[in-house]
Design an enzyme around this catalytic site. Structure first.
Site, short mmCIF file in Angstrom:
data_model
loop_
_atom_site.label_atom_id
_atom_site.label_comp_id
_atom_site.label_asym_id
_atom_site.label_seq_id
_atom_site.Cartn_x
_atom_site.Cartn_y
_atom_site.Cartn_z
CB SER A 136 37.65 -46.94 0.77
OG SER A 136 38.92 -47.49 1.03
CE LYS A 162 38.19 -50.17 2.91
NZ LYS A 162 37.60 -51.26 2.09
CE LYS A 164 42.22 -49.46 1.53
NZ LYS A 164 41.82 -50.84 1.26
CG ASP A 189 40.83 -52.75 4.07
OD1 ASP A 189 41.43 -53.78 4.43
OD2 ASP A 189 40.38 -52.58 2.92
CD GLU A 214 37.75 -54.26 3.95
OE1 GLU A 214 37.31 -53.14 4.30
OE2 GLU A 214 37.87 -54.59 2.76
CG ASP A 239 38.61 -57.26 0.59
OD1 ASP A 239 38.41 -57.98 -0.40
OD2 ASP A 239 38.98 -56.07 0.47
CE LYS A 263 37.13 -55.08 -2.44
NZ LYS A 263 38.59 -54.84 -2.40
N GLY A 291 34.89 -52.12 -3.09
CA GLY A 291 35.20 -51.41 -4.33
C GLY A 291 36.58 -51.76 -4.83
O1 OSB Z 1 40.81 -53.53 0.16
O2 OSB Z 1 38.89 -52.76 -0.26
C1 OSB Z 1 40.10 -52.84 -0.53
C2 OSB Z 1 40.98 -50.47 -3.38
C3 OSB Z 1 41.80 -51.28 -4.13
C4 OSB Z 1 42.06 -52.56 -3.70
C5 OSB Z 1 41.52 -53.03 -2.51
C6 OSB Z 1 40.68 -52.21 -1.75
C7 OSB Z 1 40.43 -50.90 -2.19
C8 OSB Z 1 39.62 -49.95 -1.46
C9 OSB Z 1 39.00 -48.82 -2.24
O3 OSB Z 1 39.50 -49.96 -0.26
C10 OSB Z 1 37.56 -49.04 -2.56
C11 OSB Z 1 37.06 -48.09 -3.62
O4 OSB Z 1 36.93 -46.89 -3.33
O5 OSB Z 1 36.81 -48.54 -4.75
MG MG Z 2 39.68 -54.41 1.69
#
Ligand code: OSB
Ligand code: MG
Length: 370
Positions: A136, A162, A164, A189, A214, A239, A263, A291
């Site tokens: 991510s 992934k 953002k 995401d 996402e 999510d 999660k 994550g």
């Molecule tokens: O939306 O999945 C998410 C990190 C912090 C809060 C929300 C998210 C994320 C990530 C990173 O996308 C995932 C990771 O590398 O741990």
């Molecule tokens: Mg997410």
């Protein structure tokens, strides 16, 4: 098993690189590590994944500390616990606070697995000996920087990319990535950055063959997501909106989501995560493990969960060295060719590294049963 002693360690670690999402940037990671001990001296470890500020969900490190100390520990300390699945019923009188519950329950799962000479994966009913991982990538303002980052992660072997997105940082970003990487498994995401009024814009994403988008809409919505999904060919993956099996069932029945990001912290623990997994498997809904920028203990729990059979898409469980100069477990989590080998030691299968932990510990609290 009887829970005789619980230790909470408050940690503060710097991530190697800042991580940006549609709601802000994070580099200093504060979190709690929980250690539980039974009457035979076995120990189990859990990690609270709540952040310092309540931007992802309403929980924070400090609310977790309060709930764990003042409500959850009194419900388990000195108690006989037959199976970790029973912990969620002990916690049933406490509303929400899922990340706090998951930290305590996770430590008890690890303890249970160790006491019964099982890996955590085996205790959960997992089947894989290696898991596929994706990466991510946080928001990069500069497109060339993002392209370079994606290339680097593809070179390392990550199985899925992934990125953002947020308003004014979406269609052009994805178009640029697709131009450079026409075949890579790619997803976006939004962390709730859009509303239904943006449906026309989100429909443009259908041109780029994304695996999924996402959480495009509000963190607590499943109604508008169902309306949006009818207008998109790209699958929606929820999510933030899924906090329990009941949420998952309603979202699937409404058609709000075609894939679920599980999660452990967000859903209140491994038992609930497994229930969501089982339900989605029955319904033909693929899941993957999200994550929370975890340190090693939380990461180890994610790896064990991902060995369940319906975790058929790569998760956000990158290797330790992606986040940390030095992780708090040994060995660290290593990604090779896009896979993590599931450890074979009992419980989480990684040893908490007390020397490293001490270096990053800012507080320690102990609770003993009389
Ligand atoms: O939306 O999945 C998410 C990190 C912090 C809060 C929300 C998210 C994320 C990530 C990173 O996308 C995932 C990771 O590398 O741990
Ligand atoms: Mg997410």
């Amino acid at each position: 098993m009887i829970i005789k002693k619980i230790t909470i360690r408050k940690m503060q670690m710097m991530m190697k690189t800042p991580f940006s999402t549609s709601f802000g940037t994070l580099q200093e990671k504060d979190f709690l590590v929980l250690e539980v001990q039974d009457e035979l001296g076995n120990t189990g470890w859990g990690e609270s994944v709540a952040f310092r500020a309540p931007w992802y969900t309403e929980e924070t490190l400090e609310t977790n500390l309060h709930i764990i100390k003042d409500f959850l520990i009194p419900l388990v300390l000195g108690k006989e616990i037959g199976h970790p699945d029973d912990v969620s019923s002990l916690f049933a009188t406490i509303r929400k606070n899922n990340m706090a519950k998951a930290a305590v329950e996770g430590a008890i799962w690890d303890l249970y697995a160790k006491r019964n000479k099982l890996t955590l994966s085996q205790a959960l009913g997992g089947e894989r000996d290696k898991i596929e991982v994706g990466i991510s990538i946080g928001i990069h303002d500069d497109h060339a920087d993002l392209v370079a980052a994606v290339q680097e992660f593809i070179n390392i072997g990550y199985k899925r990319i992934k990125v953002k997105i947020k308003p004014n940082h979406d269609i052009a970003v994805i178009r640029e990535l697709r131009k450079h990487f026409p075949d890579v498994l790619l997803m976006a995401d939004a962390n709730s950055a859009y509303t239904l009024q943006n449906a026309e814009l989100l429909k443009q994403l259908d041109a780029f063959n994304l695996m999924m988008i996402e959480q495009p809409l509000a963190h607590d919505d499943i109604i508008d997501h169902a309306v949006l999904q009818k207008q998109l060919t790209t699958p929606i993956c929820l999510d933030e909106s899924i906090l329990s099996l009941e949420d998952a069932r309603k979202a699937v029945e409404l058609g709000s989501t075609k894939i679920i990001n599980v999660k452990i912290g967000r859903v209140g623990g491994l038992t609930e995560a497994k229930k969501i997994h089982d339900y989605c498997m029955e319904q033909g809904i693929p899941v993957w493990c999200g994550g929370m920028l975890e340190a090693g203990i939380g990461r180890a729990h994610n790896i064990a969960l991902t060995t369940l059979p319906n975790f058929i898409l790569p998760g956000d469980t990158a290797g330790s060295s992606h986040y940390w100069e030095q992780d708090i477990i040994s060995p660290e989590v290593v990604v090779e060719d896009g896979y993590i080998r599931v450890p074979t030691g009992y419980g989480i299968g990684y040893e908490p590294n007390l020397t490293v932990m001490e270096q990053f510990m800012v507080d320690e609290m102990q609770f003993d049963s009389k």
